[in-house]
Design a protein around this motif. Structure first.
Motif, PDB file in Angstrom:
ATOM      1  N   PHE A 211       0.810  -1.214   0.000  1.00 21.44           N
ATOM      2  CA  PHE A 211       0.000   0.000   0.000  1.00 21.44           C
ATOM      3  C   PHE A 211       0.851   1.276   0.000  1.00 21.44           C
ATOM      4  O   PHE A 211       0.462   2.294   0.566  1.00 21.44           O
ATOM      5  N   GLN A 212       2.002   1.218  -0.628  1.00 20.21           N
ATOM      6  CA  GLN A 212       2.871   2.372  -0.778  1.00 20.21           C
ATOM      7  C   GLN A 212       3.182   2.552  -2.274  1.00 20.21           C
ATOM      8  O   GLN A 212       3.148   1.578  -3.029  1.00 20.21           O
ATOM      9  N   PRO A 213       3.482   3.777  -2.702  1.00 22.28           N
ATOM     10  CA  PRO A 213       3.716   4.002  -4.131  1.00 22.28           C
ATOM     11  C   PRO A 213       4.842   3.168  -4.715  1.00 22.28           C
ATOM     12  O   PRO A 213       4.798   2.803  -5.892  1.00 22.28           O
ATOM     13  N   CYS A 214       5.848   2.822  -3.883  1.00 23.98           N
ATOM     14  CA  CYS A 214       6.954   2.021  -4.399  1.00 23.98           C
ATOM     15  C   CYS A 214       6.543   0.585  -4.692  1.00 23.98           C
ATOM     16  O   CYS A 214       7.317  -0.178  -5.276  1.00 23.98           O
ATOM     17  N   PHE A 215       5.313   0.207  -4.339  1.00 26.02           N
ATOM     18  CA  PHE A 215       4.813  -1.111  -4.712  1.00 26.02           C
ATOM     19  C   PHE A 215       4.778  -1.269  -6.227  1.00 26.02           C
ATOM     20  O   PHE A 215       4.836  -2.384  -6.758  1.00 26.02           O
ATOM     21  N   ALA A 216       4.704  -0.157  -6.950  1.00 24.91           N
ATOM     22  CA  ALA A 216       4.674  -0.198  -8.416  1.00 24.91           C
ATOM     23  C   ALA A 216       5.868  -0.934  -8.989  1.00 24.91           C
ATOM     24  O   ALA A 216       5.791  -1.478 -10.106  1.00 24.91           O
ATOM     25  N   ASP A 217       6.994  -0.959  -8.276  1.00 20.93           N
ATOM     26  CA  ASP A 217       8.205  -1.600  -8.777  1.00 20.93           C
ATOM     27  C   ASP A 217       8.353  -3.045  -8.308  1.00 20.93           C
ATOM     28  O   ASP A 217       9.320  -3.717  -8.675  1.00 20.93           O
ATOM     29  N   GLN A 218       7.410  -3.524  -7.498  1.00 24.08           N
ATOM     30  CA  GLN A 218       7.497  -4.889  -6.997  1.00 24.08           C
ATOM     31  C   GLN A 218       6.971  -5.883  -8.044  1.00 24.08           C
ATOM     32  O   GLN A 218       6.123  -5.540  -8.885  1.00 24.08           O
ATOM     33  N   PRO A 219       7.469  -7.113  -8.026  1.00 22.79           N
ATOM     34  CA  PRO A 219       7.107  -8.086  -9.068  1.00 22.79           C
ATOM     35  C   PRO A 219       5.606  -8.273  -9.276  1.00 22.79           C
ATOM     36  O   PRO A 219       5.143  -8.364 -10.415  1.00 22.79           O
ATOM     37  N   ALA A 220       4.840  -8.326  -8.196  1.00 21.27           N
ATOM     38  CA  ALA A 220       3.394  -8.545  -8.334  1.00 21.27           C
ATOM     39  C   ALA A 220       2.735  -7.405  -9.094  1.00 21.27           C
ATOM     40  O   ALA A 220       1.883  -7.632  -9.964  1.00 21.27           O
ATOM     41  N   ALA A 221       3.123  -6.171  -8.783  1.00 27.85           N
ATOM     42  CA  ALA A 221       2.533  -5.015  -9.461  1.00 27.85           C
ATOM     43  C   ALA A 221       2.972  -4.944 -10.912  1.00 27.85           C
ATOM     44  O   ALA A 221       2.170  -4.644 -11.805  1.00 27.85           O
ATOM     45  N   VAL A 222       4.246  -5.193 -11.173  1.00 27.85           N
ATOM     46  CA  VAL A 222       4.763  -5.152 -12.545  1.00 27.85           C
ATOM     47  C   VAL A 222       4.062  -6.212 -13.399  1.00 27.85           C
ATOM     48  O   VAL A 222       3.628  -5.947 -14.530  1.00 27.85           O
ATOM     49  N   TRP A 223       3.909  -7.401 -12.841  1.00 26.70           N
ATOM     50  CA  TRP A 223       3.270  -8.488 -13.592  1.00 26.70           C
ATOM     51  C   TRP A 223       1.792  -8.178 -13.832  1.00 26.70           C
ATOM     52  O   TRP A 223       1.280  -8.367 -14.939  1.00 26.70           O
ATOM     53  N   ALA A 224       1.096  -7.709 -12.805  1.00 31.28           N
ATOM     54  CA  ALA A 224      -0.336  -7.413 -12.937  1.00 31.28           C
ATOM     55  C   ALA A 224      -0.585  -6.312 -13.963  1.00 31.28           C
ATOM     56  O   ALA A 224      -1.536  -6.388 -14.754  1.00 31.28           O
ATOM     57  N   LYS A 225       0.256  -5.300 -13.972  1.00 33.65           N
ATOM     58  CA  LYS A 225       0.095  -4.206 -14.928  1.00 33.65           C
ATOM     59  C   LYS A 225       0.266  -4.701 -16.364  1.00 33.65           C
ATOM     60  O   LYS A 225      -0.461  -4.276 -17.280  1.00 33.65           O
ATOM     61  N   ALA A 226       1.210  -5.607 -16.562  1.00 34.99           N
ATOM     62  CA  ALA A 226       1.509  -6.097 -17.913  1.00 34.99           C
ATOM     63  C   ALA A 226       0.556  -7.200 -18.374  1.00 34.99           C
ATOM     64  O   ALA A 226       0.318  -7.353 -19.579  1.00 34.99           O
TER      65      ALA A 226
END
Length: 290
Positions: free
Chosen positions: A214-229
């Protein structure tokens, strides 16, 4: 910032509150930039939508040598169709049971205390408990398929927060108001009846390792990167994307996923459209009407 999370106070909650204050003070973009170096390439995604053909009224006026120029200039043009109009199946934008429901700061749920009739507990790794571990049945099935595909790619994904009832949202929002005032609360929590979490169509994810939850740097974590793509392959979009808060009403939440169906999510990705407001042709909702 987690705009309507019901997480208990703690270090993560402190980080989210601090982040909201940074944003309100004008420093939020600096924080986001530090954690999220990649910005969308399309500053105005709606430009990818097809242009409307010229209005028959306007075309006739310009072709006629006797037409009054002033009348021709004032002739209304037909509005451009929303990008979603090209899809073979169309769904309601106002029915809470519809995957295309648009709920934002201008569009509350009707009824306000809506509760999905088909809530289930998906077979997912989760840090949530009680109602927060539930999703509607369609979203649950899609989430199970997405989490399995992520795991096959070596990415650990966890359900961090799912369904939130109207009564829970009342308590969550009122708690923010009591501690921070309504203006500040509106930057961190959806008002009761305005939360996507109440629909069962949305949920928050976390990484298996819990980094940057729940922090903006989550955008760079594997789960967020994979979900976005890859989320669109299963019908999901990142509902509150980077730098589109003037449209969505909320700052970047790379953890907040919304189900709209594979057809619509894939079409959005192919067209480079980032917000549901633009894709479904509804007005921007940067703030509440009152």
């Amino acid at each position: 910032m987690c705009h309507d999370c019901s997480a208990e106070p703690g270090p993560a909650g402190t980080s989210r509150r601090s982040f909201a204050r940074f944003l309100a003070a004008g420093a939020g973009l600096t924080v986001l930039t530090a954690c999220t170096p990649e910005a969308p390439t399309a500053a105005a995604p709606s430009s990818a939508s097809p242009s409307a053909p010229p209005s028959p009224v306007a075309s006739t006026a310009s072709a006629s040598p006797t037409a009054d120029p002033a009348t021709a200039a004032a002739a209304p043009s037909e509005p451009a169709p929303s990008p979603s109009a090209v899809l073979p199946r169309q769904f309601s934008l106002t029915d809470p049971a519809s995957p295309w429901l648009i709920v934002n700061k201008h569009r509350p749920l009707v009824p306000a205390a809506y509760a999905p009739a088909d809530l289930v507990r998906p077979a997912l790794a989760t840090t949530a408990s009680g109602e927060a571990a539930l999703l509607n049945s369609t979203t649950a099935a899609a989430a199970e398929a997405m989490f399995a595909a992520a795991a096959a790619d070596g990415v650990s994904m966890v359900l961090a927060s799912g369904y939130r009832s109207y009564s829970t949202q009342v308590a969550t929002y009122n708690g923010y108001v009591a501690s921070r005032g309504q203006a500040d609360a509106d930057t961190a929590s959806a008002r009761p009846g305005y939360s996507e979490h109440q629909t069962g169509w949305a949920f928050d994810i976390a990484d298996g390792n819990g980094v940057c939850g729940f922090q903006p740097c989550f955008a760079d974590q594997p789960a967020a990167v994979w979900a976005k793509a890859n989320g669109h392959r299963f019908g999901f979009v990142v509902r509150y994307p980077w730098m589109f808060h003037p449209i969505t009403g909320y700052y970047y939440e790379p953890w907040h996923l919304r189900y709209i169906g594979v057809e619509a999510a894939t079409d959005m990705a192919a067209r480079g459209i980032f917000t549901l407001e633009e894709y479904f042709g509804v007005e921007a909702a940067p703030g509440y009407f009152e």
